[in-house]
Design a protein around this motif. Structure first.
Motif, PDB file in Angstrom:
ATOM      1  N   GLN A 216     -12.507   4.410   5.988  1.00  0.00           N
ATOM      2  CA  GLN A 216     -11.176   5.000   6.025  1.00  0.00           C
ATOM      3  C   GLN A 216     -10.378   4.520   4.811  1.00  0.00           C
ATOM      4  N   ILE A 217      -9.805   5.456   4.071  1.00  0.00           N
ATOM      5  CA  ILE A 217      -8.927   5.095   2.955  1.00  0.00           C
ATOM      6  C   ILE A 217      -7.551   4.834   3.557  1.00  0.00           C
ATOM      7  N   ILE A 218      -7.107   3.592   3.469  1.00  0.00           N
ATOM      8  CA  ILE A 218      -5.856   3.211   4.151  1.00  0.00           C
ATOM      9  C   ILE A 218      -4.642   3.260   3.238  1.00  0.00           C
ATOM     10  N   GLY A 219      -4.864   3.419   1.937  1.00  0.00           N
ATOM     11  CA  GLY A 219      -3.740   3.490   1.022  1.00  0.00           C
ATOM     12  C   GLY A 219      -4.169   3.238  -0.408  1.00  0.00           C
ATOM     13  N   VAL A 220      -3.181   3.139  -1.267  1.00  0.00           N
ATOM     14  CA  VAL A 220      -3.406   2.964  -2.703  1.00  0.00           C
ATOM     15  C   VAL A 220      -2.482   1.868  -3.215  1.00  0.00           C
ATOM     16  N   ILE A 221      -3.033   0.986  -4.024  1.00  0.00           N
ATOM     17  CA  ILE A 221      -2.227  -0.001  -4.730  1.00  0.00           C
ATOM     18  C   ILE A 221      -1.990   0.531  -6.136  1.00  0.00           C
ATOM     19  N   ARG A 222      -0.739   0.724  -6.477  1.00  0.00           N
ATOM     20  CA  ARG A 222      -0.389   1.264  -7.796  1.00  0.00           C
ATOM     21  C   ARG A 222      -0.011   0.127  -8.738  1.00  0.00           C
ATOM     22  N   PRO A 223      -0.181   0.364 -10.060  1.00  0.00           N
ATOM     23  CA  PRO A 223       0.181  -0.680 -11.025  1.00  0.00           C
ATOM     24  C   PRO A 223       1.674  -0.981 -10.992  1.00  0.00           C
TER      25      PRO A 223
ATOM     26  N   SER B 127      -6.260  -8.141  -3.553  1.00  0.00           N
ATOM     27  CA  SER B 127      -5.395  -7.024  -3.914  1.00  0.00           C
ATOM     28  C   SER B 127      -5.576  -6.705  -5.393  1.00  0.00           C
ATOM     29  N   SER B 128      -5.888  -5.457  -5.681  1.00  0.00           N
ATOM     30  CA  SER B 128      -5.959  -4.990  -7.061  1.00  0.00           C
ATOM     31  C   SER B 128      -5.693  -3.491  -7.049  1.00  0.00           C
ATOM     32  N   VAL B 129      -5.365  -2.962  -8.205  1.00  0.00           N
ATOM     33  CA  VAL B 129      -4.992  -1.562  -8.343  1.00  0.00           C
ATOM     34  C   VAL B 129      -6.118  -0.645  -7.864  1.00  0.00           C
ATOM     35  N   GLY B 130      -5.752   0.430  -7.192  1.00  0.00           N
ATOM     36  CA  GLY B 130      -6.713   1.451  -6.789  1.00  0.00           C
ATOM     37  C   GLY B 130      -6.652   1.757  -5.313  1.00  0.00           C
ATOM     38  N   PRO B 131      -7.493   2.698  -4.891  1.00  0.00           N
ATOM     39  CA  PRO B 131      -7.557   3.021  -3.466  1.00  0.00           C
ATOM     40  C   PRO B 131      -8.130   1.845  -2.676  1.00  0.00           C
TER      41      PRO B 131
ATOM     42  N   LEU C  90       0.842  -1.192   0.000  1.00  0.00           N
ATOM     43  CA  LEU C  90       0.000   0.000   0.000  1.00  0.00           C
ATOM     44  C   LEU C  90       0.877   1.241   0.000  1.00  0.00           C
ATOM     45  N   GLN C  91       0.554   2.178  -0.866  1.00  0.00           N
ATOM     46  CA  GLN C  91       1.254   3.460  -0.905  1.00  0.00           C
ATOM     47  C   GLN C  91       0.348   4.530  -0.333  1.00  0.00           C
ATOM     48  N   ASP C  92       0.934   5.683  -0.059  1.00  0.00           N
ATOM     49  CA  ASP C  92       0.189   6.759   0.589  1.00  0.00           C
ATOM     50  C   ASP C  92      -0.959   7.284  -0.268  1.00  0.00           C
ATOM     51  N   TYR C  93      -2.029   7.613   0.408  1.00  0.00           N
ATOM     52  CA  TYR C  93      -3.191   8.281  -0.152  1.00  0.00           C
ATOM     53  C   TYR C  93      -3.029   9.764   0.171  1.00  0.00           C
ATOM     54  N   ASP C  94      -3.185  10.622  -0.815  1.00  0.00           N
ATOM     55  CA  ASP C  94      -2.997  12.057  -0.626  1.00  0.00           C
ATOM     56  C   ASP C  94      -4.300  12.698  -0.143  1.00  0.00           C
ATOM     57  N   ARG C  95      -4.472  12.706   1.171  1.00  0.00           N
ATOM     58  CA  ARG C  95      -5.695  13.247   1.770  1.00  0.00           C
ATOM     59  C   ARG C  95      -5.886  14.728   1.450  1.00  0.00           C
TER      60      ARG C  95
ATOM     61  N   GLY D 266      -7.034  11.957  -4.691  1.00  0.00           N
ATOM     62  CA  GLY D 266      -6.092  11.559  -3.653  1.00  0.00           C
ATOM     63  C   GLY D 266      -5.298  10.311  -3.969  1.00  0.00           C
ATOM     64  N   SER D 267      -5.785   9.521  -4.925  1.00  0.00           N
ATOM     65  CA  SER D 267      -5.100   8.259  -5.236  1.00  0.00           C
ATOM     66  C   SER D 267      -4.361   8.296  -6.567  1.00  0.00           C
ATOM     67  N   GLY D 268      -4.917   9.001  -7.543  1.00  0.00           N
ATOM     68  CA  GLY D 268      -4.273   9.147  -8.841  1.00  0.00           C
ATOM     69  C   GLY D 268      -4.281   7.908  -9.713  1.00  0.00           C
TER      70      GLY D 268
END
Length: 167
Positions: A160-167, A87-91, A4-9, A48-50
């Motif tokens: 709660q958005i805990i993070g982002v899974i990026r490709p 697990s899949s791409v996205g917030p 999980l990567q950071d979510y830009d709140r 926030g996730s991009g």
């Protein structure tokens, strides 16, 4: 397991403030066909996730008014996508206690007690974390900095958005 990567709140909240009383022309306005609240919440979370998830059935994406996932605009589908077990791409989100909610997260409201009908975005929250101290932005019932306790709801579902899974 994907990292999980950071979510830009801050980006999510800035987007919510910018478009709370307007409509971003890059996205269709669904007000006249069921409501625009989850479309707006998705836009904020995307800010926030991009990253979107283009899986045909279980993804979370918007291409145009007719090419979007059910989770982009549907309250329950949005919840199901955010809290998906695989697990899949996205917030990535999780249902949480109201005391854990922070700006950039979302809450879902049930006005009937059966299912959830509205998805406002949290733009401010301060202790004690109770509905009167949580401010939201939303579409359909356009609002910005609206106290959560000003809604008449029967059930509340904080996410709660805990993070982002990026490709």
């Amino acid at each position: 397991m994907c990292l999980l990567q950071d979510y830009d709140r801050l980006a999510a909240v800035a987007y919510a403030h910018r478009w709370a009383y307007g409509r971003n022309p890059d996205f269709y306005n669904y007000d006249s066909i069921g409501g625009d609240c989850t479309n707006f919440a998705s836009q904020c979370v995307y800010a926030g996730s991009g990253v979107m998830n283009y899986l045909p059935t279980f993804g979370w994406y918007y291409i145009d008014a007719n090419r979007k996932s059910p989770s982009w605009t549907g309250v329950e589908y949005f919840f199901n996508f955010l809290t998906r077990p695989q697990s899949s791409v996205g917030p990535v989100g999780r249902e949480c206690l109201l005391t854990e909610i922070r700006p950039g997260d979302v809450v879902q409201l049930s006005f009937t007690g059966q299912g959830f009908q509205h998805t406002p975005v949290v733009v401010a929250a301060q202790p004690p974390y109770a509905p009167e101290n949580i401010l939201v932005a939303a579409h359909s019932f356009d609002a910005d900095n609206r106290p959560l306790n000003s809604y008449e709801y029967l059930l509340l579902r904080p996410i709660q958005i805990i993070g982002v899974i990026r490709p």
